[in-house]
Design a protein around this motif. Structure first.
Motif, PDB file in Angstrom:
ATOM      1  N   PHE A 142       0.809  -0.856   0.134  1.00  0.00           N
ATOM      2  CA  PHE A 142       0.269  -0.099  -0.160  1.00  0.00           C
ATOM      3  C   PHE A 142       0.788   1.420   0.459  1.00  0.00           C
ATOM      4  CE2 PHE A 142      -2.430  -2.724   1.999  1.00  0.00           C
ATOM      5  CZ  PHE A 142      -3.505  -3.432   1.694  1.00  0.00           C
ATOM      6  N   ALA A 181       3.137   1.586  -3.349  1.00  0.00           N
ATOM      7  CA  ALA A 181       1.618   1.830  -3.876  1.00  0.00           C
ATOM      8  C   ALA A 181       1.954   3.420  -4.668  1.00  0.00           C
ATOM      9  CB  ALA A 181       0.302   1.496  -4.119  1.00  0.00           C
ATOM     10  N   SER A 182       0.784   3.739  -3.363  1.00  0.00           N
ATOM     11  CA  SER A 182       0.427   5.016  -3.198  1.00  0.00           C
ATOM     12  C   SER A 182       1.878   6.383  -3.294  1.00  0.00           C
ATOM     13  CB  SER A 182      -0.096   5.660  -1.889  1.00  0.00           C
ATOM     14  OG  SER A 182       1.125   5.285  -0.665  1.00  0.00           O
ATOM     15  N   TYR A 231       2.497   6.021  -7.186  1.00  0.00           N
ATOM     16  CA  TYR A 231       1.147   6.952  -7.377  1.00  0.00           C
ATOM     17  C   TYR A 231       1.456   8.263  -7.446  1.00  0.00           C
ATOM     18  CZ  TYR A 231      -2.813   5.875  -9.812  1.00  0.00           C
ATOM     19  OH  TYR A 231      -4.252   5.953 -11.024  1.00  0.00           O
ATOM     20  N   TYR A 279       2.803   9.351 -10.795  1.00  0.00           N
ATOM     21  CA  TYR A 279       1.022   8.977 -12.520  1.00  0.00           C
ATOM     22  C   TYR A 279       1.214  10.099 -12.057  1.00  0.00           C
ATOM     23  CZ  TYR A 279       2.103   4.251 -13.359  1.00  0.00           C
ATOM     24  OH  TYR A 279       2.526   2.981 -13.664  1.00  0.00           O
ATOM     25  N   PHE A 293      -7.729  13.711  -7.497  1.00  0.00           N
ATOM     26  CA  PHE A 293      -7.184  12.559  -6.082  1.00  0.00           C
ATOM     27  C   PHE A 293      -5.719  12.812  -5.948  1.00  0.00           C
ATOM     28  CE2 PHE A 293      -6.142   8.134  -6.249  1.00  0.00           C
ATOM     29  CZ  PHE A 293      -7.104   7.730  -5.084  1.00  0.00           C
ATOM     30  N   LEU A 323      -5.856  12.138  -2.308  1.00  0.00           N
ATOM     31  CA  LEU A 323      -5.145  11.121  -1.050  1.00  0.00           C
ATOM     32  C   LEU A 323      -3.861  11.442  -0.504  1.00  0.00           C
ATOM     33  CD1 LEU A 323      -4.626   8.098  -1.994  1.00  0.00           C
ATOM     34  CD2 LEU A 323      -2.551   8.877  -3.361  1.00  0.00           C
ATOM     35  N   PHE A 327       6.222   0.946 -16.919  1.00  0.00           N
ATOM     36  CA  PHE A 327       6.485  -0.182 -15.680  1.00  0.00           C
ATOM     37  C   PHE A 327       7.932  -0.584 -15.978  1.00  0.00           C
ATOM     38  CE2 PHE A 327       6.425  -4.488 -15.924  1.00  0.00           C
ATOM     39  CZ  PHE A 327       6.268  -4.641 -13.584  1.00  0.00           C
ATOM     40  N   ARG A 363       4.018  -5.820 -23.534  1.00  0.00           N
ATOM     41  CA  ARG A 363       4.786  -4.780 -22.732  1.00  0.00           C
ATOM     42  C   ARG A 363       3.423  -3.892 -22.265  1.00  0.00           C
ATOM     43  NH1 ARG A 363       9.337  -2.269 -25.792  1.00  0.00           N
ATOM     44  NH2 ARG A 363       9.080  -1.081 -24.066  1.00  0.00           N
ATOM     45  N   GLN A 364       2.529  -3.278 -23.300  1.00  0.00           N
ATOM     46  CA  GLN A 364       1.275  -2.394 -23.055  1.00  0.00           C
ATOM     47  C   GLN A 364       0.960  -3.139 -21.877  1.00  0.00           C
ATOM     48  OE1 GLN A 364       0.443  -1.367 -26.848  1.00  0.00           O
ATOM     49  NE2 GLN A 364       1.932   0.917 -27.018  1.00  0.00           N
ATOM     50  N   LYS A 393       1.144  -4.881 -20.385  1.00  0.00           N
ATOM     51  CA  LYS A 393       1.518  -5.224 -18.150  1.00  0.00           C
ATOM     52  C   LYS A 393       1.835  -4.137 -17.152  1.00  0.00           C
ATOM     53  CE  LYS A 393       5.257  -9.251 -18.303  1.00  0.00           C
ATOM     54  NZ  LYS A 393       6.632  -8.653 -18.898  1.00  0.00           N
ATOM     55  N   ASP A 394       2.145  -2.751 -18.549  1.00  0.00           N
ATOM     56  CA  ASP A 394       1.745  -1.060 -17.923  1.00  0.00           C
ATOM     57  C   ASP A 394       0.649  -1.212 -17.275  1.00  0.00           C
ATOM     58  OD1 ASP A 394       3.383   0.715 -17.961  1.00  0.00           O
ATOM     59  OD2 ASP A 394       2.202   2.076 -19.387  1.00  0.00           O
ATOM     60  N   PHE A 445      -0.222  -3.161 -14.046  1.00  0.00           N
ATOM     61  CA  PHE A 445       0.486  -2.062 -12.966  1.00  0.00           C
ATOM     62  C   PHE A 445      -0.533  -1.203 -12.439  1.00  0.00           C
ATOM     63  CE2 PHE A 445       4.288   1.007 -11.998  1.00  0.00           C
ATOM     64  CZ  PHE A 445       4.788  -0.182 -10.501  1.00  0.00           C
ATOM     65  N   THR A 446      -0.751  -0.212 -13.759  1.00  0.00           N
ATOM     66  CA  THR A 446      -0.967   1.438 -13.562  1.00  0.00           C
ATOM     67  C   THR A 446      -2.241   0.819 -12.319  1.00  0.00           C
ATOM     68  OG1 THR A 446       0.235   1.607 -15.774  1.00  0.00           O
ATOM     69  CG2 THR A 446      -1.872   3.673 -14.154  1.00  0.00           C
ATOM     70  N   MET A 482      -1.232  -0.397  -9.012  1.00  0.00           N
ATOM     71  CA  MET A 482      -0.816   0.692  -8.210  1.00  0.00           C
ATOM     72  C   MET A 482      -2.305   1.732  -7.971  1.00  0.00           C
ATOM     73  SD  MET A 482       2.088   0.521  -7.731  1.00  0.00           S
ATOM     74  CE  MET A 482       1.997  -1.034  -7.438  1.00  0.00           C
ATOM     75  N   ALA A 483      -3.269   1.495  -8.428  1.00  0.00           N
ATOM     76  CA  ALA A 483      -3.994   3.219  -8.754  1.00  0.00           C
ATOM     77  C   ALA A 483      -4.850   1.999  -7.407  1.00  0.00           C
ATOM     78  CB  ALA A 483      -4.724   3.101  -9.790  1.00  0.00           C
ATOM     79  N   PHE A 538      -4.305  -0.159  -5.243  1.00  0.00           N
ATOM     80  CA  PHE A 538      -3.739  -0.255  -3.828  1.00  0.00           C
ATOM     81  C   PHE A 538      -3.994   1.731  -2.973  1.00  0.00           C
ATOM     82  CE2 PHE A 538      -1.520  -4.738  -4.674  1.00  0.00           C
ATOM     83  CZ  PHE A 538      -1.883  -4.710  -3.061  1.00  0.00           C
ATOM     84  N   SER A 539      -3.215   1.449  -3.548  1.00  0.00           N
ATOM     85  CA  SER A 539      -3.616   3.627  -3.496  1.00  0.00           C
ATOM     86  C   SER A 539      -4.866   4.079  -2.806  1.00  0.00           C
ATOM     87  CB  SER A 539      -3.335   4.847  -4.838  1.00  0.00           C
ATOM     88  OG  SER A 539      -1.965   4.437  -5.253  1.00  0.00           O
ATOM     89  N   ILE A 540      -6.165   3.829  -3.784  1.00  0.00           N
ATOM     90  CA  ILE A 540      -7.140   3.746  -3.521  1.00  0.00           C
ATOM     91  C   ILE A 540      -7.563   3.408  -1.981  1.00  0.00           C
ATOM     92  CG2 ILE A 540      -9.974   3.781  -3.670  1.00  0.00           C
ATOM     93  CD1 ILE A 540      -8.730   4.069  -6.482  1.00  0.00           C
ATOM     94  N   ALA A 541      -7.234   1.599  -1.573  1.00  0.00           N
ATOM     95  CA  ALA A 541      -7.287   0.882  -0.613  1.00  0.00           C
ATOM     96  C   ALA A 541      -6.527   2.126   0.663  1.00  0.00           C
ATOM     97  CB  ALA A 541      -6.777  -0.008  -0.709  1.00  0.00           C
ATOM     98  N   ILE A 542      -5.814   2.422   0.547  1.00  0.00           N
ATOM     99  CA  ILE A 542      -5.567   3.131   1.899  1.00  0.00           C
ATOM    100  C   ILE A 542      -6.345   4.242   3.036  1.00  0.00           C
ATOM    101  CG2 ILE A 542      -2.828   2.867   1.542  1.00  0.00           C
ATOM    102  CD1 ILE A 542      -2.148   5.512   1.145  1.00  0.00           C
ATOM    103  N   ILE A 543      -7.052   4.825   1.893  1.00  0.00           N
ATOM    104  CA  ILE A 543      -7.766   5.476   1.591  1.00  0.00           C
ATOM    105  C   ILE A 543      -9.325   4.944   2.818  1.00  0.00           C
ATOM    106  CG2 ILE A 543      -9.980   7.577   1.437  1.00  0.00           C
ATOM    107  CD1 ILE A 543      -8.206   8.125  -1.024  1.00  0.00           C
TER     108      ILE A 543
END
Lengths: 312, 280, 346
Positions: A103, A106-107, A110, A114, A120, A124, A209, B8-9, B11-12, B15-16, B19-20, B22-27
């Motif tokens: 977590f 990733a954050s 991100y 990104y 957003f 975050l 990536f 490759r695309q 995969k990219d 991955f994006t 990541m997104a 997991f990031s949302i999950a921390i909220i």
């Protein structure tokens, strides 16, 4: 700034009338104050160490290194060994790191690669800061009343004794607590990767990536390691939230659902009731161990961090 | 070739997305925690709750003693911490090359990492035992020690941001050194220093562990620094772990008040940082 | 900067000033969690009556004993009486003043109709880890009417140093030689089996939540949480249910002048076998560490009130009041308290 400038002139004018010697005296006094403050700060830290050492002398004398290896904690028999608590602390901290790692990583990626701007990323960042500001007692309280019943229902499904409290519950709470810290550490480290390197990667036609995997991660590995170390430093000394959900059982946990006790929470639980000098001394020795571990962890972590910064 | 690029695309993209997610999950935990505390806490809070003293089990009391106690603890801790930390920070900046400064720097790092419960033990040994009583003073000293590294660091870093030209200009005008420091350099760095102080206050306002064997708790209002005092985190701990459901409910109310206090302090420091930001 | 320093200085002065104002008499006590609901009620009423603030923190009986020995509190609260060896660690003579009676009850989490009957042998067997299943023959033979499941018994005990544990292990030591030899009686012991809960509430919580659990708590914690309690066979062979009456009856024995006595497994025919007293621990000589005579007087008055008029608050909160015979002993003890060697009250 204006005000400062005026007062500056003001003092200069007044200064002309003053005797040179009074200025020198004030100068000396000022330096004295500065040095005195610095010495006070240093002696507080030294004093903590010395007090802990003196306080735990009796227990060090009595048990020696056995204190760390013995698993018996029996106040009635005056046998004190800190192994159950050391294992409790290590297992909860490592598990918390494991849970929080994806977590926070990733954050951090991100936020720093990104979404540099936008609502957003703002949300975050704001959430991470708010999470960091919540007092640990509130995490513990929430964990006790919300998380413990959830864990208990899982334990019933999995066929474990449904304590609810235990190593895994404490680890989850700890993980939530260290995410903000670990995340900001990771962003810091990622920011240290030189822009040229990243751009070179993209210019070669690599996807994001691939840049992250092949350029950023290898470059930042040392920093990430120290970040993990420092996050661990945060987790292992946490007291209240852990005390409320770990189960306070002075035995070595058999599995991750067992109730256990950590070094910090055994102090919180038993410090006021420890009758007899040896008992008290043993608890202070656990405090001394906490102090020493925090010293080692922070020293290594900060050293690597500083090296990284210089390298840039 | 075409196929590899696709892989490759994909995969990219994958991955994006991961990541997104997991990031949302921390909220989520934040949302849950705030939700529970507001839902359970808001119904408890009224004028009576904030202004009256706790009552025995089964009667409805308030938490005024804890609100006042927390304020006292923080106030005295700040009074103790500011002078020491401020001057230490100035020392570190002004005597940067000295050996003592290097020692101070590494010891402040160390102090920041010391678990708060350990500071509680030490203050019990240093103050509670000699004074023969748990006390407001011992709790304040414990909190002050925790505030030190944060204020020292923020003072040092803010002072470093002040350009040398300012100092040189002041000295060239014939201003004595101590006045240059106190009247030119420190005021120029004041926004950063004050932000650091407020942040350190918000960090210790929620501390419980160092108060367990120092401030100790008190069902009454107390203004005497040699007597025990209650604090919001202590009250939450005692009520939350009690078997009485109305106390547990009150703990939610107290938690909401504590969160509001801490967030307000955090916000204040953010605004200050933003508004007073001086760039050179 | 000067202004800031000046205001800091002024604030410090103000605090010292406020300090000298706040010198009204107040007392600090700490210890027994069992007595806490009663004490918080008593001290609240007493504050309304007299304006005297008594701050009592429930940190456990073991802690109460430790803090009164360290002299950082005015009185300790304990459900366990101190042994001579423990009292010799104190800097001066300590007195035990009983304030109420309580009982330790056996509570369980079983889906059965009717109340469990327990014998000393069953309890000792379970806590020694020798009886592991609820449908063990030793339990079944005493409870032929109950449909006991084949579940594991999850033993629950206290994790902190506690007077409740002292009373319970005191009982176990009296009824089981095995227990007495291997584990003994203390505020915290090395449990052969089971998991720990912090405080009476912690144990009550665990028993309530874990199917098949078996634990010991003070009466009020079981009854206020609507938890089932077992009948216990006393030394007369009678099965007794824990009530205020059966606890009071258990104290119908000869009590020594210093009131340090165990009320477990007493010879009283209708008495509940795991009963105990809760005590205040105070110093006999009240002139220490600069205490004033006025404070000493107010202190004795407070205790007098708790053991006399204040007793009316025991029953509503499910404590048994002190029997008349014990109150008489308390009177003698209070009269023996001194200031500079002279009695404080007559």
């Amino acid at each position: 700034m204006n005000q400062t400038e005026i007062s500056c002139k003001d003092y200069r004018l007044r200064n002309l009338d003053e005797q040179g010697s009074s200025t020198t005296r004030k100068e000396t006094l000022f330096r004295f104050f500065l040095i005195a403050a610095a010495i006070i700060s240093v002696s507080i830290v030294m004093g903590i160490f010395v007090s802990l050492l003196f306080g735990s002398w009796k227990s060090i004398n009595e048990f020696g290194l056995n204190f760390i290896w013995s698993s018996t904690w029996n106040p009635a028999a005056k046998q004190f060994g800190a192994l159950p608590f050391i294992i409790g602390t290590l297992s909860t901290s490592f598990l918390a790191l494991l849970i929080s790692a994806p977590f926070s990583f990733a954050s951090a990626i991100y936020l720093s690669l990104y979404l540099k701007n936008g609502w957003f990323s703002g949300l975050l960042k704001f959430s991470v800061e708010l999470l960091a500001g919540i007092p640990s007692i509130i995490y513990g309280f929430w964990g006790l009343f919300v998380l413990v019943p959830i864990v208990r229902s899982f334990e019933i499904k999995l066929g474990f004794i449904p304590y609810g409290v235990g190593v895994v519950t404490a680890s989850i709470i700890l993980a939530i607590m260290i995410i903000p810290f670990a995340s900001s550490m990771a962003s810091e480290v990622i920011k240290l990767v030189p822009q040229d390197l990243k751009e070179a990667g993209f210019a070669m036609g690599a996807t994001r990536f691939e840049v992250i995997k092949n350029i950023i991660l290898p470059y930042a590995s040392g920093g990430i390691f120290s970040g993990i170390l420092l996050a661990f430093g945060r987790a292992f000394g946490e007291t209240m939230a852990v005390t409320m959900v770990i189960g306070n059982s002075n035995i070595i946990p058999k599995n991750i659902f067992s109730p256990a006790n950590s070094m910090a929470s055994v102090i919180a639980n038993e410090f006021t009731e420890a009758r007899g000098n040896l008992y008290l001394s043993s608890l202070i020795e656990i405090g001394l161990l906490l102090f020493i571990i925090s010293f080692i962890v922070n020293a290594i972590g900060n050293r690597i961090m500083k090296k990284m910064t210089v390298k840039k | 070739m075409e196929k590899r690029l696709k892989v490759r695309q994909i995969k990219d993209k994958l991955f994006t997305v991961v990541m997104a997610l997991f990031s949302i999950a921390i909220i989520l935990p934040l949302f849950f925690i705030i939700f529970y505390i507001v839902r359970n806490g808001a119904v408890e809070i009224d004028w009576h709750f904030i202004t009256s003293l706790p009552k025995p089990v089964g009667e409805i009391g308030g938490i005024s003693n804890a609100i006042v106690g927390t304020t006292e603890l923080i106030g005295i801790a700040t009074l103790i911490a500011i002078p020491i930390a401020l001057f230490t920070g100035i020392y570190m900046k002004e005597f940067e090359k000295s050996k003592l400064a290097a020692v101070v720097s590494s010891l402040t790092d160390l102090l920041q990492g010391v678990p708060s419960i350990v500071i509680g033990i030490v203050c019990y040994l240093w103050i509670v035992l000699p004074l023969r009583s748990f006390s407001l003073l011992s709790g304040s000293v414990a909190l002050a020690i925790m505030m030190l590294p944060m204020i020292i660091k923020s003072t040092y870093h803010s002072l470093k941001l002040v350009p040398d030209s300012l100092k040189e200009a002041s000295l060239a005008l014939g201003t004595p050194y101590y006045r240059t420091v106190m009247k030119v350099i420190v005021p120029a760095a004041s926004s950063g220093i004050i932000t650091g102080i407020i942040l350190s206050i918000s960090r210790v306002a929620g501390e419980t562990a160092p108060l367990l064997f120092t401030a100790f708790g008190n069902p009454f209002m107390n203004l005497n620094i040699t007597k025990p005092v209650n604090s919001l985190p202590l009250l939450i701990f005692n009520y939350a772990t009690s078997p009485f459901s109305d106390w547990q409910k009150q703990a939610w109310g107290a938690s909401l008040i504590l969160i509001i206090m801490v967030s307000a302090l955090n916000l204040a420091s953010k605004i200050m940082e933003h508004k007073w930001k001086t760039t050179y | 900067m000067k202004r800031v320093l000046k205001s800091i200085f002024m604030l410090a002065l103000l605090l010292i000033y406020a300090n000298s104002y706040a010198r009204s008499i107040s007392f600090l006590g700490a210890g027994s969690t069992f007595a806490y609901p009663l004490y918080s009620k008593m001290f609240d009423v007493y504050h309304d009556m007299t304006g005297i603030k008594v701050n009592y923190q429930a940190i456990g009986s073991g802690a109460g004993q430790r803090q009164i020995i360290a002299r950082v509190v005015d009185f300790g609260g304990s459900d366990a009486f101190m042994s001579d060896a423990q009292m010799s660690k104190a800097p001066a003579k300590l007195l035990h003043i009983p304030t109420a009676l309580g009982a330790v009850v056996m509570t369980y989490n079983l889906n059965i109709k009717g109340k469990l009957r327990l014998t000393p042998a069953i309890i000792a067997g379970i806590y020694l880890g020798k009886i592991k299943k609820w449908n063990d023959n030793r339990i079944k033979s005493i409870n032929p009417n109950l449909n006991l499941p084949a579940e594991n018994i999850v033993v629950v005990h206290r994790s902190d140093g506690s007077g409740t544990t002292f009373i319970f292990t005191d009982y176990l030591s009296k009824i089981s030689k095995d227990w007495k030899r291997n584990i003994g009686r203390n505020t915290s012991v090395a449990w052969p089996v089971g998991i720990g809960g912090k405080g009476n509430s912690g144990v009550a919580g665990l028993v309530k939540q874990i199917p098949g659990a078996f634990g010991y708590v003070e009466l009020i914690y079981a009854s206020s949480n609507n938890m089932p309690m077992g009948y216990l066979r006393n030394s007369y062979g009678k099965f007794v249910y824990p009530t205020l009456a059966s606890v009071t009856v258990a104290a119908n024995i000869k009590i020594p002048a210093d009131t340090r006595v165990s009320l477990t497994d007493t010879a009283s025919p209708n008495g509940y076998p795991i009963a105990g007293m809760t005590w205040l621990l105070v110093y006999q000589e009240q002139h220490y560490l600069g205490r004033s005579k006025a404070k000493a007087k107010a202190f004795v008055k407070l205790i007098w009130w708790m053991t006399h008029a204040g007793q009316k608050y025991t029953k509503p909160l499910e404590y048994s009041p002190l029997p008349k015979s014990v109150v008489r002993l308390v009177d003698n003890i209070l009269q023996s308290m001194t200031y500079d060697g002279k009695p404080i009250i007559r």
